[in-house]
Scaffold this motif. Structure first.
Motif, PDB file in Angstrom:
ATOM      1  N   ASP A 141      37.913   2.366  71.083  1.00 15.08           N
ATOM      2  CA  ASP A 141      37.118   1.180  70.800  1.00 15.08           C
ATOM      3  C   ASP A 141      36.326   1.353  69.510  1.00 15.08           C
ATOM      4  OD1 ASP A 141      36.091  -1.427  71.468  1.00 15.08           O
ATOM      5  OD2 ASP A 141      34.221  -0.438  72.078  1.00 15.08           O
ATOM      6  N   ALA A 142      35.841   2.562  69.262  1.00 14.58           N
ATOM      7  CA  ALA A 142      35.032   2.830  68.074  1.00 14.58           C
ATOM      8  C   ALA A 142      35.880   3.101  66.832  1.00 14.58           C
ATOM      9  CB  ALA A 142      34.119   4.025  68.335  1.00 14.58           C
ATOM     10  N   MET A 143      37.166   3.369  67.001  1.00 14.05           N
ATOM     11  CA  MET A 143      38.009   3.793  65.892  1.00 14.05           C
ATOM     12  C   MET A 143      38.036   2.816  64.713  1.00 14.05           C
ATOM     13  SD  MET A 143      39.451   6.407  64.784  1.00 14.05           S
ATOM     14  CE  MET A 143      39.530   7.433  66.217  1.00 14.05           C
ATOM     15  N   PRO A 144      38.156   1.512  64.912  1.00 13.56           N
ATOM     16  CA  PRO A 144      38.163   0.629  63.738  1.00 13.56           C
ATOM     17  C   PRO A 144      36.876   0.755  62.904  1.00 13.56           C
ATOM     18  CG  PRO A 144      38.939  -0.557  65.670  1.00 13.56           C
ATOM     19  CD  PRO A 144      38.434   0.772  66.144  1.00 13.56           C
ATOM     20  N   GLU A 145      35.745   0.871  63.561  1.00 11.55           N
ATOM     21  CA  GLU A 145      34.485   1.019  62.827  1.00 11.55           C
ATOM     22  C   GLU A 145      34.426   2.369  62.121  1.00 11.55           C
ATOM     23  OE1 GLU A 145      30.861  -0.280  64.947  1.00 11.55           O
ATOM     24  OE2 GLU A 145      32.260  -1.084  66.447  1.00 11.55           O
ATOM     25  N   ILE A 146      34.893   3.414  62.791  1.00 12.18           N
ATOM     26  CA  ILE A 146      34.902   4.739  62.186  1.00 12.18           C
ATOM     27  C   ILE A 146      35.809   4.753  60.963  1.00 12.18           C
ATOM     28  CG2 ILE A 146      35.666   7.143  62.555  1.00 12.18           C
ATOM     29  CD1 ILE A 146      34.652   6.799  65.477  1.00 12.18           C
ATOM     30  N   GLN A 147      36.978   4.126  61.071  1.00 13.89           N
ATOM     31  CA  GLN A 147      37.896   4.070  59.945  1.00 13.89           C
ATOM     32  C   GLN A 147      37.295   3.270  58.786  1.00 13.89           C
ATOM     33  OE1 GLN A 147      41.329   2.568  62.055  1.00 13.89           O
ATOM     34  NE2 GLN A 147      42.226   4.620  62.226  1.00 13.89           N
ATOM     35  N   ALA A 148      36.590   2.191  59.103  1.00 13.76           N
ATOM     36  CA  ALA A 148      35.941   1.399  58.057  1.00 13.76           C
ATOM     37  C   ALA A 148      34.873   2.230  57.349  1.00 13.76           C
ATOM     38  CB  ALA A 148      35.324   0.137  58.655  1.00 13.76           C
ATOM     39  N   ILE A 149      34.072   2.955  58.110  1.00 17.70           N
ATOM     40  CA  ILE A 149      33.028   3.802  57.519  1.00 17.70           C
ATOM     41  C   ILE A 149      33.667   4.897  56.665  1.00 17.70           C
ATOM     42  CG2 ILE A 149      31.216   5.488  58.054  1.00 17.70           C
ATOM     43  CD1 ILE A 149      30.591   3.697  60.542  1.00 17.70           C
ATOM     44  N   ALA A 150      34.768   5.492  57.152  1.00 12.16           N
ATOM     45  CA  ALA A 150      35.463   6.520  56.379  1.00 12.16           C
ATOM     46  C   ALA A 150      35.995   5.932  55.076  1.00 12.16           C
ATOM     47  CB  ALA A 150      36.603   7.120  57.201  1.00 12.16           C
ATOM     48  N   GLY A 151      36.491   4.701  55.138  1.00 14.71           N
ATOM     49  CA  GLY A 151      36.958   4.031  53.922  1.00 14.71           C
ATOM     50  C   GLY A 151      35.821   3.800  52.940  1.00 14.71           C
ATOM     51  N   GLU A 152      34.672   3.360  53.459  1.00 18.30           N
ATOM     52  CA  GLU A 152      33.494   3.168  52.607  1.00 18.30           C
ATOM     53  C   GLU A 152      33.062   4.489  51.982  1.00 18.30           C
ATOM     54  OE1 GLU A 152      30.433   1.304  54.952  1.00 18.30           O
ATOM     55  OE2 GLU A 152      31.757  -0.355  55.522  1.00 18.30           O
ATOM     56  N   LEU A 153      33.101   5.556  52.754  1.00 19.55           N
ATOM     57  CA  LEU A 153      32.755   6.868  52.227  1.00 19.55           C
ATOM     58  C   LEU A 153      33.687   7.251  51.093  1.00 19.55           C
ATOM     59  CD1 LEU A 153      31.336   9.652  52.224  1.00 19.55           C
ATOM     60  CD2 LEU A 153      32.903  10.331  54.062  1.00 19.55           C
ATOM     61  N   GLY A 154      34.979   7.052  51.302  1.00 17.74           N
ATOM     62  CA  GLY A 154      35.961   7.363  50.258  1.00 17.74           C
ATOM     63  C   GLY A 154      35.681   6.593  48.974  1.00 17.74           C
ATOM     64  N   GLU A 155      35.370   5.311  49.114  1.00 14.25           N
ATOM     65  CA  GLU A 155      35.054   4.487  47.939  1.00 14.25           C
ATOM     66  C   GLU A 155      33.776   4.970  47.260  1.00 14.25           C
ATOM     67  OE1 GLU A 155      36.942   2.166  46.446  1.00 14.25           O
ATOM     68  OE2 GLU A 155      38.465   2.758  47.924  1.00 14.25           O
ATOM     69  N   ALA A 156      32.761   5.280  48.045  1.00 20.13           N
ATOM     70  CA  ALA A 156      31.492   5.752  47.487  1.00 20.13           C
ATOM     71  C   ALA A 156      31.687   7.073  46.743  1.00 20.13           C
ATOM     72  CB  ALA A 156      30.452   5.915  48.596  1.00 20.13           C
ATOM     73  N   LEU A 157      32.511   7.955  47.285  1.00 19.62           N
ATOM     74  CA  LEU A 157      32.782   9.220  46.607  1.00 19.62           C
ATOM     75  C   LEU A 157      33.544   8.989  45.306  1.00 19.62           C
ATOM     76  CD1 LEU A 157      33.704  11.523  49.641  1.00 19.62           C
ATOM     77  CD2 LEU A 157      31.655  11.655  48.205  1.00 19.62           C
ATOM     78  N   LYS A 158      34.514   8.066  45.309  1.00 18.21           N
ATOM     79  CA  LYS A 158      35.256   7.742  44.085  1.00 18.21           C
ATOM     80  C   LYS A 158      34.305   7.244  43.006  1.00 18.21           C
ATOM     81  CE  LYS A 158      39.759   6.403  45.936  1.00 18.21           C
ATOM     82  NZ  LYS A 158      40.670   5.265  46.144  1.00 18.21           N
ATOM     83  N   ARG A 159      33.402   6.317  43.403  1.00 17.86           N
ATOM     84  CA  ARG A 159      32.436   5.772  42.430  1.00 17.86           C
ATOM     85  C   ARG A 159      31.540   6.878  41.893  1.00 17.86           C
ATOM     86  NH1 ARG A 159      32.111   1.715  46.292  1.00 17.86           N
ATOM     87  NH2 ARG A 159      30.151   2.539  47.094  1.00 17.86           N
ATOM     88  N   SER A 160      31.055   7.716  42.778  1.00 15.49           N
ATOM     89  CA  SER A 160      30.153   8.787  42.375  1.00 15.49           C
ATOM     90  C   SER A 160      30.860   9.752  41.423  1.00 15.49           C
ATOM     91  CB  SER A 160      29.666   9.541  43.613  1.00 15.49           C
ATOM     92  OG  SER A 160      28.935  10.674  43.247  1.00 15.49           O
ATOM     93  N   ARG A 161      32.101  10.059  41.723  1.00 12.77           N
ATOM     94  CA  ARG A 161      32.848  10.998  40.863  1.00 12.77           C
ATOM     95  C   ARG A 161      33.188  10.385  39.515  1.00 12.77           C
ATOM     96  NH1 ARG A 161      36.435  12.910  46.003  1.00 12.77           N
ATOM     97  NH2 ARG A 161      34.866  14.307  46.894  1.00 12.77           N
ATOM     98  N   SER A 162      33.490   9.099  39.532  1.00 15.29           N
ATOM     99  CA  SER A 162      33.819   8.465  38.242  1.00 15.29           C
ATOM    100  C   SER A 162      32.575   8.314  37.376  1.00 15.29           C
ATOM    101  CB  SER A 162      34.488   7.102  38.449  1.00 15.29           C
ATOM    102  OG  SER A 162      33.592   6.174  39.015  1.00 15.29           O
ATOM    103  N   GLU A 163      31.408   8.092  37.995  1.00 13.45           N
ATOM    104  CA  GLU A 163      30.154   8.017  37.245  1.00 13.45           C
ATOM    105  C   GLU A 163      29.753   9.373  36.712  1.00 13.45           C
ATOM    106  OE1 GLU A 163      27.343   6.332  39.994  1.00 13.45           O
ATOM    107  OE2 GLU A 163      28.384   4.398  40.044  1.00 13.45           O
TER     108      GLU A 163
END
Length: 165
Positions: A141-163
């Motif tokens: 039941d929690a997996m879709p939210e966990i996957q969404a948060i993991a996706g957000e984390l991945g995006e945030a890390l990409k932005r941080s690394r590119s900056e």
């Protein structure tokens, strides 16, 4: 003076060994009273139930059942080999030795020898299986939210690394 110290150390170590041996004997008896070997065997039944659920969750079609069954048999064999009671027993004994005092082991022994203690031991595998199934349902039941948060984390890390570059 040196002989007195040596004799004292010998007596102390002998008493410690005797106490340790008595505790080990109690742990061995506890393991037997608790039927831990049977609990390990019941674990395989729980895994089998989980595998059946996995088959349904994966949408295994009737013509794919033989493929799934082969991999299931291989996984079961690995579990039975790597997680056998023969391999687990010394670890469990060591765990009980480290976690519980001799008095606590004695108290558990006294309780598990009672009718209520035996009833708990008999029912615990079903309780554990049901709790695992409930946990799996909650995680699913929690997996879709966990996957969404993991996706957000991945995006945030990409932005941080590119900056940073």
């Amino acid at each position: 003076m040196g002989k007195v110290i040596l004799l004292s150390l010998f007596i102390f170590s002998t008493n410690l060994y005797a106490a340790q041996t008595a505790k080990q004997q109690k742990i061995d008896e506890l393991v037997e009273v608790m039927n831990m070997d049977a609990m390990v065997d019941s674990m395989y039944g729980q895994v089998e139930s989980m595998m059946k659920n996995m088959s349904a969750q994966m949408g295994v079609k009737p013509d794919e059942k033989a493929i799934f069954d082969k991999y299931y048999a291989d996984m079961t064999e690995v579990l039975k080999t790597k997680m056998s009671w023969q391999k687990m027993q010394p670890m469990m004994i060591n765990l009980y030795d480290k976690q519980f005092t001799s008095q606590e082991i004695s108290d558990m022994l006294a309780f598990y020898k009672t009718e209520s203690g035996q009833a708990i031991l008999k029912k615990m595998p079903q309780v554990m299986q049901a709790s695992m199934q409930m946990s799996q349902a909650l995680v699913q039941d929690a997996m879709p939210e966990i996957q969404a948060i993991a996706g957000e984390l991945g995006e945030a890390l990409k932005r941080s690394r590119s900056e940073a570059n």
